[in-house]
Write a protein that holds these residues in place. Structure first.
Motif, PDB file in Angstrom:
ATOM      1  N   GLN A  33       0.820  -0.804  -0.056  1.00 59.04           N
ATOM      2  CA  GLN A  33      -0.288   0.150   0.055  1.00 59.04           C
ATOM      3  C   GLN A  33       0.702   1.440   0.271  1.00 59.04           C
ATOM      4  OE1 GLN A  33      -3.093  -0.523  -0.662  1.00 59.04           O
ATOM      5  NE2 GLN A  33      -3.426   1.512  -1.002  1.00 59.04           N
ATOM      6  N   ASP A  34       2.054   1.762   0.279  1.00 62.85           N
ATOM      7  CA  ASP A  34       2.719   2.953   0.935  1.00 62.85           C
ATOM      8  C   ASP A  34       3.562   2.738  -0.604  1.00 62.85           C
ATOM      9  OD1 ASP A  34       2.326   2.150   3.645  1.00 62.85           O
ATOM     10  OD2 ASP A  34       3.682   2.129   4.251  1.00 62.85           O
ATOM     11  N   GLY A  35       3.720   1.296  -0.980  1.00 62.15           N
ATOM     12  CA  GLY A  35       4.304   2.137  -2.637  1.00 62.15           C
ATOM     13  C   GLY A  35       3.932   2.072  -3.371  1.00 62.15           C
ATOM     14  N   LEU A  36       2.164   1.776  -3.013  1.00 64.69           N
ATOM     15  CA  LEU A  36       1.713   2.765  -4.052  1.00 64.69           C
ATOM     16  C   LEU A  36       1.124   3.757  -4.445  1.00 64.69           C
ATOM     17  CD1 LEU A  36      -0.772   1.616  -6.582  1.00 64.69           C
ATOM     18  CD2 LEU A  36      -2.381   1.584  -4.716  1.00 64.69           C
ATOM     19  N   GLN A  37       1.328   4.135  -2.986  1.00 58.70           N
ATOM     20  CA  GLN A  37       1.167   6.161  -3.145  1.00 58.70           C
ATOM     21  C   GLN A  37       2.707   6.541  -3.904  1.00 58.70           C
ATOM     22  OE1 GLN A  37      -0.344   7.379   0.236  1.00 58.70           O
ATOM     23  NE2 GLN A  37       0.145   9.877  -0.364  1.00 58.70           N
ATOM     24  N   THR A  87      -6.888   7.872  -6.056  1.00 58.69           N
ATOM     25  CA  THR A  87      -5.290   7.170  -6.260  1.00 58.69           C
ATOM     26  C   THR A  87      -4.724   8.144  -7.666  1.00 58.69           C
ATOM     27  OG1 THR A  87      -6.164   6.050  -7.435  1.00 58.69           O
ATOM     28  CG2 THR A  87      -4.675   5.414  -5.119  1.00 58.69           C
ATOM     29  N   LEU A  88      -6.594   8.504  -8.113  1.00 57.03           N
ATOM     30  CA  LEU A  88      -5.189   9.415  -9.592  1.00 57.03           C
ATOM     31  C   LEU A  88      -5.369  10.408  -9.143  1.00 57.03           C
ATOM     32  CD1 LEU A  88      -8.979   8.931 -11.672  1.00 57.03           C
ATOM     33  CD2 LEU A  88      -6.420   8.142 -11.935  1.00 57.03           C
ATOM     34  N   ASN A  99     -10.877  -1.553  -8.824  1.00 57.55           N
ATOM     35  CA  ASN A  99     -10.668   0.245  -8.217  1.00 57.55           C
ATOM     36  C   ASN A  99      -9.587   0.581  -8.333  1.00 57.55           C
ATOM     37  OD1 ASN A  99     -13.964   0.957  -9.241  1.00 57.55           O
ATOM     38  ND2 ASN A  99     -14.453   0.443  -7.046  1.00 57.55           N
ATOM     39  N   ILE A 100      -8.156   0.432  -7.920  1.00 57.23           N
ATOM     40  CA  ILE A 100      -7.233   0.568  -7.153  1.00 57.23           C
ATOM     41  C   ILE A 100      -6.899   2.492  -7.700  1.00 57.23           C
ATOM     42  CG2 ILE A 100      -5.504  -0.305  -9.578  1.00 57.23           C
ATOM     43  CD1 ILE A 100      -4.031  -1.280  -6.599  1.00 57.23           C
ATOM     44  N   LEU A 101      -7.090   2.360  -9.369  1.00 59.90           N
ATOM     45  CA  LEU A 101      -7.301   3.458  -9.600  1.00 59.90           C
ATOM     46  C   LEU A 101      -8.341   4.434  -9.866  1.00 59.90           C
ATOM     47  CD1 LEU A 101      -4.839   4.258 -13.543  1.00 59.90           C
ATOM     48  CD2 LEU A 101      -4.629   4.965 -10.849  1.00 59.90           C
ATOM     49  N   ILE A 156     -10.075  -0.077 -13.345  1.00 57.22           N
ATOM     50  CA  ILE A 156     -10.044   2.103 -13.017  1.00 57.22           C
ATOM     51  C   ILE A 156     -11.984   2.220 -12.006  1.00 57.22           C
ATOM     52  CG2 ILE A 156     -10.597   3.968 -14.006  1.00 57.22           C
ATOM     53  CD1 ILE A 156      -8.550   2.674 -16.067  1.00 57.22           C
ATOM     54  N   ASP A 157     -12.344   2.995 -10.926  1.00 57.03           N
ATOM     55  CA  ASP A 157     -12.898   3.708 -10.456  1.00 57.03           C
ATOM     56  C   ASP A 157     -13.936   4.418 -12.056  1.00 57.03           C
ATOM     57  OD1 ASP A 157     -15.409   5.257  -9.695  1.00 57.03           O
ATOM     58  OD2 ASP A 157     -14.295   5.323  -7.756  1.00 57.03           O
TER      59      ASP A 157
END
Ligand code: NDP
Length: 309
Positions: A178-182, A209-210, A203-205, A228-229
Motif C-alpha cells: 500500500q505504501d509503495g502504491l502511493q 489515487t488519480l 478500483n485501484i485507480l 478503474i473507478d
C-alpha cells in the motif's frame, strides 16, 4: 492415450486443432484432442471462458484445466472447479502486449494526437520532452508488466513498477504494498495497468489515487476494466488531472454504445485487442505443461485460488 477436451468457442477449433496435434506429436505424447469427450474420461481441459464447459464437477478424472487466457477472473471463483487451473504465460501474448503498450506510450509521450488531429495550416512547434524526463509507472509486474517495463526502459523512460510482493527487476525501480502504491503513483506521467482483476485490485485507480499523478497524466489500461473507478476517471479527465486515457478493457464488454467513454475527446477505446493468444505458441505451451504433469513434474503457472490470480 490422453483424452483432452478443447472447451473454447467452436470457431477457435479450426485454428487450434492443427497446432495442438502438431505439438503433441512433436512431444511424442499420444493424445485424442477433441471438442467432445465423455466427461469422466477427460484427462485435461483446454479452456476459454466463452466455451461450453461451465460445470467442472462431471470431470472427475481431469488432472488440470489449462486456460487459453492470461486473465482467469471469470473462472477462478467457479465452485465446481476443484482441479488445478493454469493460466497462460506465452511469449507471443507477451510480445503482442509489449508492442501495444510501447506504441501507446510513445503516442502519448510524443503528443502524436495533437499533430494528427490539427492539420490546420498553423505551424506550431511543440517539442516533446525526452523520454528520460517522463516517469512511467506500471501497476502489475508479472509476465506482461515486467516485459513492458523492460521495453519502456529501453526507450529511455524512467520506469517504476509496483506489485503485491517485493522483488528485484533490472532497470526498474520496484515498489510493493500500500505504501509503495502511493510512491509509485506520485508524480507519474504515464500509468500502465497490468494487474489481474481481483477483489484487491478493483478500483485501484480512483479519485484518491488519480490525484497523486502528475497533472495531465496519461492512463493506459490493457489490464481489466474494473481496475478503474470509471466515474472518478471521467471526472479526472474533465478536470484535466488526467490528459488522456487509452482503455482496452471495460466493466462491460463490448462497451455499450451509449457509454460516455466512446464520445469523450480524451479517451481512446480499443476493443480488448491489446494482445491475443496465438494458437501456434499457445499449443506448444499447453503441450509442454501437460508433458510436465505426465512426467510427474509440477504444473507451471498454477493459479492461487486465494489470491485469485
Ligand atoms: P501475472 O499474474 O503474471 O502478473 C500479475 C501482476 O499483478 C503481478 O505482478 C502481481 O504481483 C500483481 N498483483 C496481483 N494482485 C495484486 C495486488 N493486490 N496488489 C499489487 N499487485 C498485485 O499476470 P500477467 O502479467 O500475465 O497478466 C496481467 C493481466 O493482463 C491479466 O490478468 C489480464 O487481466 C490482462 N491481460 C489483458 C490482455 C488484453 O488483451 N487486454 C491480454 C492478456 C492479459 P506479484 O508479482 O507480487 O505476484
Amino acid at each position: 492415450m490422453l483424452n483432452i477436451l478443447f472447451s473454447a468457442q467452436p470457431e477457435r477449433w479450426d485454428e487450434y486443432k492443427g497446432p495442438l496435434n502438431a505439438a503433441f506429436a512433436t512431444a511424442g505424447l499420444q493424445a485424442n484432442i477433441a471438442r467432445d469427450h465423455a466427461p469422466e474420461a477427460v484427462d485435461y481441459i483446454i479452456f476459454a471462458p466463452n466455451g461450453p464447459v461451465t460445470d467442472f464437477s462431471p470431470y472427475t478424472k481431469t488432472k488440470a484445466v489449462l486456460s487459453l487466457w492470461a486473465g482467469v477472473e471469470t473462472v477462478v471463483d467457479n465452485p465446481t472447479l476443484t482441479q488445478p487451473l493454469c493460466r497462460l504465460v506465452d511469449p507471443s501474448l507477451t510480445a503482442g502486449m509489449v508492442e501495444w503498450v510501447t506504441g501507446h506510450t510513445l503516442r502519448h509521450h510524443l503528443g502524436m494526437d495533437h499533430h494528427i488531429r490539427k492539420q490546420d495550416g498553423v505551424w506550431e512547434e511543440r517539442f516533446p520532452p525526452l523520454a528520460r524526463k517522463r516517469p512511467v509507472t506500471i501497476l502489475g509486474t508479472g509476465a506482461l508488466g515486467a516485459a513492458c517495463g523492460q521495453a519502456i526502459h529501453a526507450l529511455g523512460f524512467p520506469v517504476t513498477g509496483w506489485s503485491r510482493t517485493a522483488k528485484e527487476l533490472p532497470n526498474i525501480r520496484h515498489l510493493h504494498g500500500q505504501d509503495g502504491l502511493q510512491a509509485a503513483l506520485s508524480g507519474a506521467e504515464i500509468v500502465i495497468l497490468l494487474l489481474p482483476q481481483t477483489p484487491a485490485t478493483e478500483n485501484i485507480l480512483n479519485a484518491e489515487t488519480l490525484a497523486l499523478l502528475a497533472p495531465g497524466a496519461f492512463i493506459i489500461n490493457p489490464g481489466r476494466g474494473p481496475l478503474i473507478d470509471d466515474d472518478a476517471l471521467l471526472a479526472a479527465l474533465d478536470s484535466g488531472q488526467v490528459g488522456h486515457a487509452t482503455l482496452d478493457v471495460f466493466r462491460t464488454e463490448p462497451l455499450p454504445a451509449a457509454h460516455p467513454y466512446w464520445a469523450h475527446p480524451s479517451v481512446t477505446v480499443t476493443p480488448h485487442i491489446a494482445s491475443t493468444t496465438r494458437p501456434d505458441t499457445a499449443a506448444q505451451i499447453i503441450c509442454e505443461n501437460i508433458s510436465r504433469a505426465e512426467a510427474g513434474q509440477p504444473l507451471k503457472h498454477v493459479v492461487d485460488r486465494n489470491r485469485r490470480y
